[in-house]
Scaffold this motif. Structure first.
Motif, PDB file in Angstrom:
ATOM      1  N   SER A  43       0.843  -1.205   0.000  1.00 27.61           N
ATOM      2  CA  SER A  43       0.000   0.000   0.000  1.00 27.61           C
ATOM      3  C   SER A  43       0.874   1.250   0.000  1.00 27.61           C
ATOM      4  CB  SER A  43      -0.906   0.020   1.236  1.00 27.61           C
ATOM      5  OG  SER A  43      -1.805  -1.055   1.222  1.00 27.61           O
ATOM      6  N   TRP A  50      -1.982   1.203  -5.047  1.00 26.31           N
ATOM      7  CA  TRP A  50      -3.143   1.741  -4.340  1.00 26.31           C
ATOM      8  C   TRP A  50      -2.648   2.463  -3.094  1.00 26.31           C
ATOM      9  CZ3 TRP A  50      -1.726  -3.313  -4.788  1.00 26.31           C
ATOM     10  CH2 TRP A  50      -1.375  -3.985  -3.621  1.00 26.31           C
ATOM     11  N   GLU A  51      -3.408   3.436  -2.654  1.00 26.56           N
ATOM     12  CA  GLU A  51      -2.985   4.291  -1.545  1.00 26.56           C
ATOM     13  C   GLU A  51      -3.528   3.857  -0.195  1.00 26.56           C
ATOM     14  OE1 GLU A  51      -0.883   6.836  -1.397  1.00 26.56           O
ATOM     15  OE2 GLU A  51      -0.365   6.690  -3.521  1.00 26.56           O
ATOM     16  N   GLU A  52      -4.729   3.308  -0.189  1.00 19.23           N
ATOM     17  CA  GLU A  52      -5.416   3.133   1.101  1.00 19.23           C
ATOM     18  C   GLU A  52      -4.849   1.988   1.940  1.00 19.23           C
ATOM     19  OE1 GLU A  52      -9.426   0.887   0.717  1.00 19.23           O
ATOM     20  OE2 GLU A  52      -9.164   1.937  -1.187  1.00 19.23           O
ATOM     21  N   ILE A 104      -5.191  -1.278   3.880  1.00 19.39           N
ATOM     22  CA  ILE A 104      -6.119  -2.403   3.666  1.00 19.39           C
ATOM     23  C   ILE A 104      -6.174  -3.349   4.858  1.00 19.39           C
ATOM     24  CG2 ILE A 104      -5.840  -2.314   1.158  1.00 19.39           C
ATOM     25  CD1 ILE A 104      -3.986  -4.763   1.383  1.00 19.39           C
ATOM     26  N   HIS A 160      -9.592  -4.725   6.108  1.00 20.61           N
ATOM     27  CA  HIS A 160     -10.513  -5.372   5.163  1.00 20.61           C
ATOM     28  C   HIS A 160     -10.746  -6.824   5.569  1.00 20.61           C
ATOM     29  CE1 HIS A 160     -10.970  -2.463   1.716  1.00 20.61           C
ATOM     30  NE2 HIS A 160     -10.058  -1.855   2.473  1.00 20.61           N
ATOM     31  N   THR A 219     -13.791  -6.332  -1.192  1.00 19.73           N
ATOM     32  CA  THR A 219     -13.737  -4.925  -0.779  1.00 19.73           C
ATOM     33  C   THR A 219     -12.351  -4.310  -0.972  1.00 19.73           C
ATOM     34  OG1 THR A 219     -13.155  -5.397   1.533  1.00 19.73           O
ATOM     35  CG2 THR A 219     -15.506  -5.390   0.958  1.00 19.73           C
ATOM     36  N   PRO A 254      -9.061  -2.685  -2.754  1.00 21.96           N
ATOM     37  CA  PRO A 254      -8.945  -1.788  -3.905  1.00 21.96           C
ATOM     38  C   PRO A 254      -8.806  -2.594  -5.200  1.00 21.96           C
ATOM     39  CG  PRO A 254      -7.461  -1.120  -2.139  1.00 21.96           C
ATOM     40  CD  PRO A 254      -8.032  -2.417  -1.724  1.00 21.96           C
ATOM     41  N   GLU A 255      -9.364  -2.068  -6.285  1.00 24.25           N
ATOM     42  CA  GLU A 255      -9.343  -2.790  -7.560  1.00 24.25           C
ATOM     43  C   GLU A 255      -7.923  -3.148  -7.987  1.00 24.25           C
ATOM     44  OE1 GLU A 255     -11.763  -4.089  -9.474  1.00 24.25           O
ATOM     45  OE2 GLU A 255     -13.038  -3.591  -7.752  1.00 24.25           O
ATOM     46  N   ASN A 256      -6.987  -2.244  -7.770  1.00 24.17           N
ATOM     47  CA  ASN A 256      -5.611  -2.514  -8.187  1.00 24.17           C
ATOM     48  C   ASN A 256      -4.967  -3.622  -7.355  1.00 24.17           C
ATOM     49  OD1 ASN A 256      -5.777  -0.589 -10.168  1.00 24.17           O
ATOM     50  ND2 ASN A 256      -4.767   1.017  -8.988  1.00 24.17           N
ATOM     51  N   LYS A 311      -6.698  -6.145  -6.088  1.00 29.33           N
ATOM     52  CA  LYS A 311      -7.319  -7.379  -6.595  1.00 29.33           C
ATOM     53  C   LYS A 311      -6.697  -7.816  -7.910  1.00 29.33           C
ATOM     54  CE  LYS A 311     -11.675  -5.904  -6.122  1.00 29.33           C
ATOM     55  NZ  LYS A 311     -13.145  -5.936  -6.127  1.00 29.33           N
TER      56      LYS A 311
END
Length: 437
Positions: free
Chosen positions: A344, A389-391, A393, A396, A401, A403-405, A407
């Protein structure tokens, strides 16, 4: 009986499960071993010694285990140290005392495991210092692992079973120590002090040293759930790893059978543990290594310092050719992908999907890996790029849920390996594990 989540029940119908590291170690095996421990009756180690390290976080309390299996954290689980281990008994006793003296009530040691003495550690330091001067250091933990295995294969070592009869043990001990002192020109060594310690160990352990071969097979026949935890990892295997920058034992699936005295038809499921990036400790080739700010970011975010040595780990991008090679050897059924959260914050993530010969331009054949010590002079990684992705995780609970990147990255790994990823680690604790449907 299947001890795992319903999403992999079709993969394994049985009661014997192995968890093996698929890289150079430090993949985070401890967490999945600890999570699955509560479903197990018996947990076993089959190879290595105190050079291995699992850091387990339970209720935000961290436990660093070096010789003991992760099942010691559960009061109702039997723990076994197998035939192919080399056991520094002083370290074992100290580790027991740090956690709980009652562990000894549910711990069994193979009579065929070899005893690692302090002199083996002295020899390890002598050998490594000599190699350092020659510029050929391996980067061992200096825990005496290699010298103890050398005593074993030289047929002068001492097995734990000898400790049951102290008088016979004393004779063999004196022969071994004198042999090693002469061989390595060691002039001073306190045999009397070590013998006194081993008299106490004899009294403590004589009833805990057993025939593990009989023990294991009887319990498998009785349908007990057996969890086998590997130490180190596949690319450190003495035969299949990046020799000579390897450990001294069989860390792959074959080591299970010699290390516990069970045959291959007894093993029902192999879980390969794969870190979302790649690390190694010590020397040796590392073609996807990042000697830059990104490598430092991974080291800092992933707390990549050795459990046993506290040495900073070398960091780099995930290596698919390595994993395909390891899969061939270990017959990996499912994967636990760990430490995805460490990625991340990166704007771009690279995945090594092949190796190209710099001279011919040819891609390396699938299932092969460049083992040459100077492989970086001949081969270069072929990367696939992913947006990051930045967030954070770590909280989770579901793959959907993420981030798409994140996944996309996970699904690409799964696609290249042609192996299902059953669990994804997204944080340091047991609760930070996603079961992927």
């Amino acid at each position: 009986m299947n001890i795992f989540d319903h999403n992999i029940k079709d993969v394994a119908k049985g009661n014997v499960v192995a968890i093996l590291g698929a890289q150079w170690g430090d993949e985070g095996k401890g967490k999945i071993i600890d999570i699955l421990s509560k479903h197990s009756n018996i947990i076993c180690r089959f190879n290595g010694g105190a050079n291995a390290g699992h850091t387990i976080s339970v209720n935000d309390v961290k436990y660093a285990l070096h010789l003991l299996p992760c099942g010691v954290l559960y009061n109702n689980i039997i723990n076994v140290l197998g035939n192919c281990m080399v056991i520094h008994v002083k370290t074992l006793i100290n580790e027991i005392k740090k956690i709980d003296n009652n562990i000894l009530d549910r711990l069994y040691l193979s009579d065929k495991a070899h005893i690692l003495f302090d002199i083996h550690q002295t020899i390890d330091s002598i050998q490594e210092s000599k190699k350092l001067k020659e510029g050929k250091q391996i980067g061992t933990t200096k825990k005496g692992i290699g010298p103890c295995y050398s005593s074993k294969v030289s047929r002068i070592g001492i097995r734990l079973g000898e400790l049951k009869n102290y008088e016979n043990f004393k004779i063999k001990y004196n022969e071994l120590i004198e042999n090693l002192m002469d061989l390595y020109n060691i002039t001073e060594y306190n045999k009397e002090e070590e013998l006194n310690q081993f008299y106490n160990y004899h009294k403590m352990l004589k009833d805990k040293i057993i025939d593990v071969v009989s023990f294991m097979n009887k319990n498998i026949d009785n349908k007990k759930n057996i969890l086998i935890e590997g130490a180190n990892a596949a690319m450190l295997d003495i035969d299949f790893g990046t020799y000579p920058y390897v450990t001294s034992s069989s860390t792959t699936i074959g080591g299970i059978f010699s290390g516990l005295g069970i045959h291959h038809k007894r093993l029902n499921l192999v879980i390969g543990v794969v870190k979302s990036y790649l690390t190694r400790v010590g020397c040796g080739p590392f073609l996807t290594e990042l000697c830059n700010a990104t490598g430092e970011y991974l080291r800092k975010n992933g707390h990549e310092y050795g459990t046993t040595t506290n040495r900073p780990r070398r960091c780099g991008w995930l290596d698919i050719p390595m994993l395909l090679y390891v899969k061939c050897i270990n017959c990996i059924d499912v994967i636990n992908l760990t430490k995805l959260d460490v990625l991340s914050g990166l704007k771009e993530i690279l995945l090594c999907v092949s190796y190209k010969n710099k001279i011919t331009g040819q891609l390396l054949e699938e299932g092969c890996y460049p083992f040459e010590e100077n492989a970086e002079e001949t081969y270069e990684p072929v990367y696939e790029k992913f947006e990051g992705w930045e967030e954070d995780i770590s909280e989770h609970k579901s793959f959907n849920t993420l981030p798409e990147n994140a996944k996309k990255y996970v699904l690409s790994i799964e696609k290249y390996l042609k192996t299902p990823i059953a669990w994804i680690g997204v944080g340091p604790n047991r609760k930070n594990m996603i079961t992927k449907n």
